[in-house]
Structure formats: structure tokens, C-alpha cells
Design an enzyme around this catalytic site. Structure first.
Site, PDB file in Angstrom:
ATOM      1  N   LYS A  86       0.859  -1.186   0.000  1.00 15.85           N
ATOM      2  CA  LYS A  86       0.000   0.000   0.000  1.00 15.85           C
ATOM      3  C   LYS A  86       0.892   1.231   0.000  1.00 15.85           C
ATOM      4  O   LYS A  86       1.399   1.645   1.035  1.00 15.85           O
ATOM      5  CB  LYS A  86      -0.917  -0.013   1.223  1.00 15.85           C
ATOM      6  N   GLU A 116      -0.881   7.535  -0.842  1.00 12.77           N
ATOM      7  CA  GLU A 116      -1.873   7.918  -1.847  1.00 12.77           C
ATOM      8  C   GLU A 116      -1.406   9.053  -2.745  1.00 12.77           C
ATOM      9  O   GLU A 116      -1.962   9.264  -3.823  1.00 12.77           O
ATOM     10  CB  GLU A 116      -3.195   8.298  -1.177  1.00 12.77           C
ATOM     11  N   GLU A 126       9.926   1.615  10.627  1.00  9.26           N
ATOM     12  CA  GLU A 126      10.948   2.654  10.527  1.00  9.26           C
ATOM     13  C   GLU A 126      10.213   3.985  10.624  1.00  9.26           C
ATOM     14  O   GLU A 126       9.431   4.343   9.732  1.00  9.26           O
ATOM     15  CB  GLU A 126      11.741   2.580   9.228  1.00  9.26           C
ATOM     16  N   CYS A 180      13.705  11.143   6.727  1.00  4.87           N
ATOM     17  CA  CYS A 180      13.653  10.694   8.117  1.00  4.87           C
ATOM     18  C   CYS A 180      15.033  10.614   8.754  1.00  4.87           C
ATOM     19  O   CYS A 180      15.164  10.755   9.969  1.00  4.87           O
ATOM     20  CB  CYS A 180      12.936   9.353   8.218  1.00  4.87           C
ATOM     21  N   GLU A 233       9.853  16.520  15.345  1.00  2.63           N
ATOM     22  CA  GLU A 233      10.258  16.291  13.961  1.00  2.63           C
ATOM     23  C   GLU A 233       9.484  17.236  13.044  1.00  2.63           C
ATOM     24  O   GLU A 233       8.264  17.192  12.975  1.00  2.63           O
ATOM     25  CB  GLU A 233       9.999  14.842  13.553  1.00  2.63           C
TER      26      GLU A 233
END
Length: 499
Positions: A188, A191, A263, A297, A395
Site C-alpha cells: 500500500k 496515496e 521505521e 527521516c 520532527e
């Protein structure tokens, strides 16, 4: 390939995709479609299907059947390797097509997109070798009447949920290792960046992967991704994304106690000592925060610099920031492209305003970058940052760098580890003893010394603390998708228990 060897243009109309299940394309039918606009150009570039939970159920059934009849898991490692090598060749043959879609959907520079597609092919080639290398153990020390075997077996059906920041590269850090282990997959993608995942399904099918082994279902994370994480017939879920969503995936996995690989987020330090090559360190720091427009990240968002050189180093960083080329991702000279969505753009700008309100000193940037279309943010640096500020601990996922200073080695390590995250870190020093002590003490899954965001498929990746669980890539990345089984084989006649 040479990024300058092709003419890169925005397509006249959006490319439309179905989804891919059981070795073939499925049409949208009466399902709604999602239209993706280029974040750099503001025009529609792709249209993908908003699948349903019923589509997830069907894809999982297909993947389960493909796993249980052993059409893939029952093959020798050499045959799996052959398919992975053919897939790598298929990726290389379609580099331009994949890279253009990646750049249009994500807003990243075309040169970076090409590098990531080619890097993905490299990973498939490495994983082909890992498929042959996977093995267990034999225990011949149990006496003459017993032989012990430890075997690794594919875990089964893997649900794979991947993010928008590196759609093809992160996919390639997982898919070939999952396949090398003998598992089947329901994937998946995000989107907003689904195109290259869908094309990988076609490439794998053309490479000889049996039908049903790799399936792609598209749609929203909150609905389709959640349904995949909760699914009772999925044996393992692999998720890459934010820590907040990762927590919900972990909770969703409890229904059938499926294995989980995560992750997640990072607030990664770049520790610069006074004895470092300051020009090289400054270049690395700027690259580490500007790469992929800071939407990385493992990007180094916290500069932790020795106080005696802080002013000099700040000036070096600011000067290099000013020379970063921002603009149209389809221009081969662009170094930093667009922010992926309007929502992410607003989040980054909100954090910049928070930094100003909280008393941090703005060194450079601090605003949107003007553009006729799309959304861009100037690389931003804040100094005099304290741990109480939101920009120091949360973050941001954008090109925003904070600067803190230290006077002693122990203080540097304390600041570096003062985070809920533990994904990555970079150390800059010319002293090998100091570098070794530092990388041993910093709690992070990946540490770089005198470089940053630089790795290959041979070494594992993953996080400490709230940056995730499990490891991807390397032989560890194949083992992650296996179960370990112990078998005891009795030899000779059994001594009766019942006389």
C-alpha cells in the site's frame, strides 16, 4: 544515466492507473479516483484508484493462496535470485519513466529521482545474492542419537506500507528482501506517490514473478492502510512513516499478534567537533538538511557544534545555504525541490514561526520561497536553540536546522541523545578515537562519520527508541521476514519409556 540527456517536461494530461492484484491490472470500475497534482507545478500528473476494504481482503486472499501453494516460497534461492536480477534490469530499462513520475508526484529534483531509481535497481541486485545466501544452522553436538537443525522459513503474507518521501527507494529497501525470503506481499503506497509502486508490480511480473506474489492496492492510509495493518490473515506488517502513525499500526497488529517492522521518525544530530574539517562538515550539514527538501527521516536536523568554533561554523553553514539551488524539479540544475503537499508546507512554516516566537535566533531563511506555482520553503537555520523549544525536539520534516553548542565531549553526547528518537546521527571529527567513542555512545540505528545520508544495501537500517523496531536491508533484511524453526532428529532406536 546522465540527467541532462533527456528533456524533462510536465505531461499534457494526467496518467491514469488501475491497481495490481494476482498478476494483472485491475480497472477502477465504479471506484472513485484520486488526482495527484505536482507540488512544484500545480497541475494534475497522475490519477489512481481509491480502493476499498473489499479490495484489501481480495488482495490478501490472493497473496495467501500464492504463499500456501508454494509457487514462490517453494522455489530454490537461485530461481528467486534470477527473478530479482531480471527485475533490476527491468528497472534500469525504465529509469527515465520511473524518475519522471517520481519527480512529478513528490516534487524532488529529477537528478535525485534518477539516483534513487538506479539505487533501487542496485538493491534488487544485492538482494538476489542474499536470496542465495540465506541459511540456517546444524547442531552436531547433541550426541550420536540426535541431530539438531535450525531453519529459516518465510513468515508468510507481508503487508507493506510505504511513505511519500522516497516512494521507490524505500520500496526497494524492502520488496526484494521480502521476496528473497520467500514471502508474498500486499503493498500500500502513499496515496500521493503511488505511480512507481504500481509500475514496479508490472516490472516484477515481466521479470517472471508468479502471479499473486506482489500485489498493490492504492488508497488512503487511514482507511486502506489501517485495514491492511488490522487484517487477520496478514502475518507481518512493515510500515515506514511517522512515529504517531507507527503507534497506531503497532496497536492494530495486536489482533492476530502479527510481527511488526517499523521505521519511524527522527530528530537526528549532526555533531561537529572543533578538530573537524569545517568546510567539509558544513557542506555535509547543509546537504543533510536540504536533501529532499528536508523531508528525510534520517536527515540531520539538529546541529550540535563545539562552542569554540560555533560562530565560524554558523557563518559557513549560512553561506552554503544561500547557494543551494531551489526551483523546478525538472531542471537538472535544481538541488532542492518542492514540499510534497500543501499540508506539509503549512506545517513547516508553522514550525518556523514557532521558532521565532520561542526566542530562537533566525540565522537565515525563515520563509516560503517565491514561486509561480507549487510550494517551496527557503532553507532555514535557527541558533541559540534550547531544549524547551518545539523546534528542538519535534520532527519538522522540512529544511529547518537548529543549532546547539557544547563544551565537553560528554555534553555533546548528552545533547545528541536527548531525544525520544534514535534513527540516525552524523559525527564530524579528524580524531579516530573521538569518532569511535562517539559512534559507540550515540543511540541510533545508523551513524555516519565524516559523511551523512550515505549508505548501500549491504548494511542494515532501522531505529532505536521511538524511531522503530526491526531492521531492513543487508542479510538482516532477509532474516527480518523469516521465522526460525528448531528441529530435533532422533537417530537409531528409541529407548522405551513404557516398558
Amino acid at each position: 544515466m546522465d540527467v541532462n540527456s533527456a528533456v524533462w517536461t510536465v505531461p499534457a494530461r494526467a496518467r491514469e492507473f488501475g491497481f495490481f492484484v494476482d498478476g494483472q491490472w485491475a480497472e477502477a470500475g465504479d471506484r472513485p479516483m484520486s488526482e495527484r497534482k505536482s507540488p512544484a507545478h500545480g497541475v494534475a500528473v497522475t490519477r489512481t484508484v481509491r480502493c476499498t476494504k473489499a479490495d484489501i481482503d481480495h488482495a490478501v486472499r490472493v497473496a495467501r493462496t500464492a504463499f500456501e501453494d508454494r509457487r514462490w516460497s517453494g522455489l530454490p534461492g537461485g530461481e528467486r535470485a534470477s527473478v530479482l536480477l531480471k527485475a533490476a534490469a527491468g528497472i534500469r530499462a525504465r529509469v527515465e519513466e520511473l524518475a519522471l513520475l517520481e519527480s512529478l508526484e513528490s516534487g524532488k529534483p529529477i537528478g535525485q529521482a534518477i539516483g534513487e531509481i538506479e539505487g533501487g535497481a542496485n538493491i534488487f541486485e544485492y538482494a538476489a545474492g542474499a536470496a542465495r545466501a540465506l541459511h540456517g544452522d546444524a547442531f552436531n553436538n547433541l550426541g550420536d542419537n540426535m541431530l539438531g537443525l535450525v531453519t529459516r522459513e518465510p513468515i508468510g503474507v507481508v503487508g507493506l506500507i510505504t511513505p511519500w518521501n522516497f516512494p521507490f527507494f524505500i520500496l526497494s529497501e524492502r520488496v526484494p528482501f521480502i521476496l528473497a525470503a520467500g514471502c508474498t506481499i500486499v503493498s500500500k503506497p502513499s496515496e500521493v506517490t503511488s505511480a512507481t509502486t504500481l509500475l514496479l508490480a508490472e516490472i516484477l511480473s515481466d521479470a517472471g514473478l508468479p502471479a499473486g506474489v506482489f500485489n498493490v492496492v492504492t488508497g488512503s492510509g487511514s482507511e486502506i492502510g489501517q485495514a491492511l495493518a488490522e487484517h487477520a490473515d496478514v502475518d507481518m506488517i512493515s510500515f515506514t512513516g511517522s512515529t504517531a502513525v507507527g503507534r497506531s499500526v503497532l496497536l492494530a497488529s495486536a489482533g492476530n499478534f502479527k510481527k511488526v517492522g517499523l521505521e519511524l521518525g527522527g530528530k537526528n544530530p549532526q555533531v561537529v567537533f572543533a578538530d573537524a574539517n569545517l568546510d567539509e562538515a558544513a557542506d555535509g550539514v547543509v546537504f543533510g538538511i536540504c536533501f529532499n527538501a528536508g523531508q528525510c527521516c534520517v536527515g540531520g536536523s539538529r546541529l550540535v557544534v563545539e562552542k569554540s568554533i560555533a560562530a565560524e561554523f554558523e557563518a559557513l553553514v549560512a553561506a552554503k545555504m544561500a547557494r543551494v539551488r531551489i526551483g523546478d524539479p525538472l531542471d537538472p540544475n535544481t538541488q532542492m525541490g518542492a514540499i510534497v503537499t500543501a499540508a506539509q508546507n503549512a506545517t513547516i512554516l508553522d514550525y518556523i514561526e514557532a521558532g521565532k516566537r520561542e526566542g530562537a535566533r533566525l540565522v537565515c531563511g525563515g520563509e516560503a520561497y517565491p514561486s509561480d506555482a507549487g510550494q517551496f520553503v527557503r532553507p532555514t537555520v535557527f541558533a541559540d536553540v534550547t531544549r524547551e523549544m518545539s523546534i528542538a525536539s519535534e520532527e519538522i520534516f522540512g529544511p529547518v536546522l537548529t543549532i546547539s553548542t557544547f563544551e565537553t565531549f560528554d555534553e555533546a553526547m548528552a545533547i545528541a541523545n536527548d531525544t525520544i528518537y534514535g534513527l540516525a546521527a552524523s559525527i564530524w571529527t579528524s580524531n579516530l578515537d573521538k569518532a569511535t567513542d562517539a559512534f559507540r555512545r550515540i543511540r541510533a540505528g545508523r551513524v555516519w562519520v565524516n559523511t551523512t545520508i550515505n549508505n548501500g544495501p549491504e548494511l542494515p537500517l532501522g531505529g532505536f527508541k521511538q524511531s522503530g523496531t526491526g531492521r531492513e536491508a543487508g542479510i538482516y533484511g532477509v532474516e527480518e521476514y523469516t521465522e526460525v524453526k528448531a528441529t530435533h532428529i532422533a537417530l537409531g532406536r528409541r529407548e522405551p519409556w513404557v516398558s
